[in-house]
Write a protein that holds these residues in place. Structure first.
Motif, PDB file in Angstrom:
ATOM      1  N   ALA A  75     -23.855 -10.873 -17.049  1.00 29.24           N
ATOM      2  CA  ALA A  75     -24.419 -11.555 -18.218  1.00 29.24           C
ATOM      3  C   ALA A  75     -25.875 -11.142 -18.428  1.00 29.24           C
ATOM      4  CB  ALA A  75     -24.296 -13.072 -18.064  1.00 29.24           C
ATOM      5  N   ALA A  76     -26.634 -11.041 -17.352  1.00 24.44           N
ATOM      6  CA  ALA A  76     -28.038 -10.639 -17.461  1.00 24.44           C
ATOM      7  C   ALA A  76     -28.163  -9.211 -17.965  1.00 24.44           C
ATOM      8  CB  ALA A  76     -28.729 -10.797 -16.111  1.00 24.44           C
ATOM      9  N   SER A  77     -27.318  -8.329 -17.468  1.00 24.67           N
ATOM     10  CA  SER A  77     -27.328  -6.941 -17.928  1.00 24.67           C
ATOM     11  C   SER A  77     -27.026  -6.869 -19.422  1.00 24.67           C
ATOM     12  CB  SER A  77     -26.303  -6.137 -17.130  1.00 24.67           C
ATOM     13  OG  SER A  77     -26.231  -4.822 -17.610  1.00 24.67           O
ATOM     14  N   HIS A  78     -26.048  -7.641 -19.849  1.00 22.24           N
ATOM     15  CA  HIS A  78     -25.694  -7.688 -21.270  1.00 22.24           C
ATOM     16  C   HIS A  78     -26.862  -8.249 -22.092  1.00 22.24           C
ATOM     17  CE1 HIS A  78     -22.891  -7.619 -24.606  1.00 22.24           C
ATOM     18  NE2 HIS A  78     -23.198  -8.876 -24.890  1.00 22.24           N
ATOM     19  N   TYR A  79     -27.500  -9.295 -21.594  1.00 22.53           N
ATOM     20  CA  TYR A  79     -28.647  -9.908 -22.282  1.00 22.53           C
ATOM     21  C   TYR A  79     -29.758  -8.873 -22.465  1.00 22.53           C
ATOM     22  CZ  TYR A  79     -32.403 -13.199 -23.340  1.00 22.53           C
ATOM     23  OH  TYR A  79     -33.450 -13.864 -23.955  1.00 22.53           O
ATOM     24  N   LEU A  80     -30.063  -8.132 -21.414  1.00 19.45           N
ATOM     25  CA  LEU A  80     -31.110  -7.114 -21.499  1.00 19.45           C
ATOM     26  C   LEU A  80     -30.741  -6.034 -22.512  1.00 19.45           C
ATOM     27  CD1 LEU A  80     -31.937  -6.745 -17.695  1.00 19.45           C
ATOM     28  CD2 LEU A  80     -33.411  -7.769 -19.444  1.00 19.45           C
ATOM     29  N   GLN A  81     -29.467  -5.629 -22.531  1.00 15.76           N
ATOM     30  CA  GLN A  81     -29.014  -4.597 -23.468  1.00 15.76           C
ATOM     31  C   GLN A  81     -29.097  -5.054 -24.918  1.00 15.76           C
ATOM     32  OE1 GLN A  81     -25.081  -3.471 -22.198  1.00 15.76           O
ATOM     33  NE2 GLN A  81     -25.852  -1.691 -21.111  1.00 15.76           N
ATOM     34  N   ILE A  82     -28.532  -6.226 -25.221  1.00 18.45           N
ATOM     35  CA  ILE A  82     -28.490  -6.640 -26.627  1.00 18.45           C
ATOM     36  C   ILE A  82     -29.866  -7.008 -27.168  1.00 18.45           C
ATOM     37  CG2 ILE A  82     -26.077  -7.380 -26.553  1.00 18.45           C
ATOM     38  CD1 ILE A  82     -27.056 -10.274 -26.528  1.00 18.45           C
ATOM     39  N   ASN A  83     -30.801  -7.361 -26.260  1.00 19.84           N
ATOM     40  CA  ASN A  83     -32.170  -7.655 -26.691  1.00 19.84           C
ATOM     41  C   ASN A  83     -33.096  -6.457 -26.536  1.00 19.84           C
ATOM     42  OD1 ASN A  83     -32.295 -10.633 -27.461  1.00 19.84           O
ATOM     43  ND2 ASN A  83     -31.189 -10.693 -25.524  1.00 19.84           N
ATOM     44  N   ARG A  84     -32.508  -5.313 -26.174  1.00 24.05           N
ATOM     45  CA  ARG A  84     -33.251  -4.053 -26.011  1.00 24.05           C
ATOM     46  C   ARG A  84     -34.492  -4.234 -25.133  1.00 24.05           C
ATOM     47  NH1 ARG A  84     -31.088  -3.405 -31.294  1.00 24.05           N
ATOM     48  NH2 ARG A  84     -30.028  -1.391 -31.524  1.00 24.05           N
ATOM     49  N   LEU A  85     -34.284  -4.848 -23.979  1.00 26.19           N
ATOM     50  CA  LEU A  85     -35.384  -5.100 -23.053  1.00 26.19           C
ATOM     51  C   LEU A  85     -35.316  -4.099 -21.905  1.00 26.19           C
ATOM     52  CD1 LEU A  85     -35.036  -8.983 -22.891  1.00 26.19           C
ATOM     53  CD2 LEU A  85     -36.728  -7.672 -24.180  1.00 26.19           C
ATOM     54  N   ASP A  86     -36.425  -3.459 -21.662  1.00 25.70           N
ATOM     55  CA  ASP A  86     -36.538  -2.549 -20.530  1.00 25.70           C
ATOM     56  C   ASP A  86     -37.710  -3.047 -19.708  1.00 25.70           C
ATOM     57  OD1 ASP A  86     -36.307  -0.485 -18.753  1.00 25.70           O
ATOM     58  OD2 ASP A  86     -37.280   0.992 -20.053  1.00 25.70           O
ATOM     59  N   ALA A  87     -37.446  -4.041 -18.881  1.00 22.72           N
ATOM     60  CA  ALA A  87     -38.501  -4.684 -18.108  1.00 22.72           C
ATOM     61  C   ALA A  87     -37.929  -5.099 -16.757  1.00 22.72           C
ATOM     62  CB  ALA A  87     -39.019  -5.912 -18.860  1.00 22.72           C
ATOM     63  N   PRO A  88     -38.793  -5.250 -15.768  1.00 23.45           N
ATOM     64  CA  PRO A  88     -38.286  -5.701 -14.470  1.00 23.45           C
ATOM     65  C   PRO A  88     -37.723  -7.117 -14.584  1.00 23.45           C
ATOM     66  CG  PRO A  88     -40.696  -5.604 -14.451  1.00 23.45           C
ATOM     67  CD  PRO A  88     -40.244  -5.049 -15.764  1.00 23.45           C
ATOM     68  N   CYS A  89     -36.684  -7.363 -13.818  1.00 18.68           N
ATOM     69  CA  CYS A  89     -36.104  -8.701 -13.835  1.00 18.68           C
ATOM     70  C   CYS A  89     -35.770  -9.121 -12.413  1.00 18.68           C
ATOM     71  CB  CYS A  89     -34.881  -8.767 -14.724  1.00 18.68           C
ATOM     72  SG  CYS A  89     -33.485  -7.797 -14.157  1.00 18.68           S
ATOM     73  N   ARG A  90     -35.557 -10.408 -12.253  1.00 18.72           N
ATOM     74  CA  ARG A  90     -35.136 -10.927 -10.953  1.00 18.72           C
ATOM     75  C   ARG A  90     -34.212 -12.114 -11.181  1.00 18.72           C
ATOM     76  NH1 ARG A  90     -40.713 -13.703 -10.162  1.00 18.72           N
ATOM     77  NH2 ARG A  90     -40.071 -15.872 -10.337  1.00 18.72           N
ATOM     78  N   PHE A  91     -33.510 -12.474 -10.125  1.00 20.67           N
ATOM     79  CA  PHE A  91     -32.558 -13.573 -10.172  1.00 20.67           C
ATOM     80  C   PHE A  91     -33.026 -14.658  -9.215  1.00 20.67           C
ATOM     81  CE2 PHE A  91     -30.366  -9.761 -11.423  1.00 20.67           C
ATOM     82  CZ  PHE A  91     -29.635 -10.162 -12.518  1.00 20.67           C
ATOM     83  N   ASP A  92     -33.314 -15.830  -9.765  1.00 19.55           N
ATOM     84  CA  ASP A  92     -33.769 -16.956  -8.956  1.00 19.55           C
ATOM     85  C   ASP A  92     -32.682 -18.015  -8.904  1.00 19.55           C
ATOM     86  OD1 ASP A  92     -36.148 -15.567  -8.895  1.00 19.55           O
ATOM     87  OD2 ASP A  92     -37.361 -17.174  -9.758  1.00 19.55           O
ATOM     88  N   LEU A  93     -32.729 -18.813  -7.861  1.00 19.26           N
ATOM     89  CA  LEU A  93     -31.811 -19.936  -7.703  1.00 19.26           C
ATOM     90  C   LEU A  93     -32.634 -21.200  -7.537  1.00 19.26           C
ATOM     91  CD1 LEU A  93     -28.990 -21.224  -7.110  1.00 19.26           C
ATOM     92  CD2 LEU A  93     -29.379 -20.634  -4.705  1.00 19.26           C
ATOM     93  N   VAL A  94     -32.299 -22.216  -8.332  1.00 19.69           N
ATOM     94  CA  VAL A  94     -32.863 -23.542  -8.123  1.00 19.69           C
ATOM     95  C   VAL A  94     -31.705 -24.414  -7.657  1.00 19.69           C
ATOM     96  CG1 VAL A  94     -33.955 -25.560  -9.162  1.00 19.69           C
ATOM     97  CG2 VAL A  94     -34.706 -23.265  -9.819  1.00 19.69           C
ATOM     98  N   ALA A  95     -31.810 -24.897  -6.424  1.00 18.43           N
ATOM     99  CA  ALA A  95     -30.770 -25.733  -5.827  1.00 18.43           C
ATOM    100  C   ALA A  95     -31.308 -27.147  -5.696  1.00 18.43           C
ATOM    101  CB  ALA A  95     -30.376 -25.178  -4.463  1.00 18.43           C
ATOM    102  N   ILE A  96     -30.582 -28.085  -6.277  1.00 14.46           N
ATOM    103  CA  ILE A  96     -31.000 -29.489  -6.237  1.00 14.46           C
ATOM    104  C   ILE A  96     -29.928 -30.287  -5.505  1.00 14.46           C
ATOM    105  CG2 ILE A  96     -31.632 -31.519  -7.589  1.00 14.46           C
ATOM    106  CD1 ILE A  96     -32.413 -29.554  -9.872  1.00 14.46           C
ATOM    107  N   ASP A  97     -30.324 -30.865  -4.385  1.00 16.13           N
ATOM    108  CA  ASP A  97     -29.463 -31.760  -3.613  1.00 16.13           C
ATOM    109  C   ASP A  97     -30.075 -33.149  -3.718  1.00 16.13           C
ATOM    110  OD1 ASP A  97     -27.360 -30.203  -2.239  1.00 16.13           O
ATOM    111  OD2 ASP A  97     -29.067 -29.115  -1.418  1.00 16.13           O
ATOM    112  N   ASN A  98     -29.360 -34.064  -4.390  1.00 17.76           N
ATOM    113  CA  ASN A  98     -29.901 -35.401  -4.630  1.00 17.76           C
ATOM    114  C   ASN A  98     -31.280 -35.272  -5.259  1.00 17.76           C
ATOM    115  OD1 ASN A  98     -27.658 -36.926  -3.631  1.00 17.76           O
ATOM    116  ND2 ASN A  98     -28.291 -36.335  -1.577  1.00 17.76           N
TER     117      ASN A  98
END
Length: 108
Positions: A75-98
């Motif tokens: 999905a992220a790759s597709h997002y970058l393609q359709i928005n014509r973005l050529d920039a560094p990206c990263r994947f973060d996780l926010v985990a919420i327990d209670n």
């Protein structure tokens, strides 16, 4: 508002306090979804939010499967393609327990 939506809103607010800027929420494609698209300095940050109200089946940190990671990456790759973005990206996780929030930068 569902518990999942509340968790996403809480994660967004927390990340904004840490200096990230929201671009879009809940970007959906037939093959995957991105919970939050944010900017952090020159990075595009794709954030997956996981919420667990109870930890009897493993906490939020353990809730991300390899199949989900593959869908988010696609999905992220597709997002970058359709928005014509050529920039560094990263994947973060926010985990919420209670009431505990964990932010993992570059989680996968």
């Amino acid at each position: 508002m569902t518990a999942g939506q509340a968790a996403e809103q809480r994660a967004q607010h927390y990340l904004e306090q840490q200096g990230l800027t929201l671009v879009e929420r809940n970007v959906r494609y037939p093959f995957g979804e991105i919970d939050l698209v944010m900017r952090h300095q020159h990075y595009w940050v794709f954030v997956e939010v996981k919420y667990r109200s109870a930890s009897q089946f493993g906490g939020a940190l353990q809730a991300l499967s390899q199949a989900q990671i593959a869908r988010i990456r696609k999905a992220a790759s597709h997002y970058l393609q359709i928005n014509r973005l050529d920039a560094p990206c990263r994947f973060d996780l926010v985990a919420i327990d209670n009431d505990q929030l964990h932010w993992l930068t570059g989680a996968f």
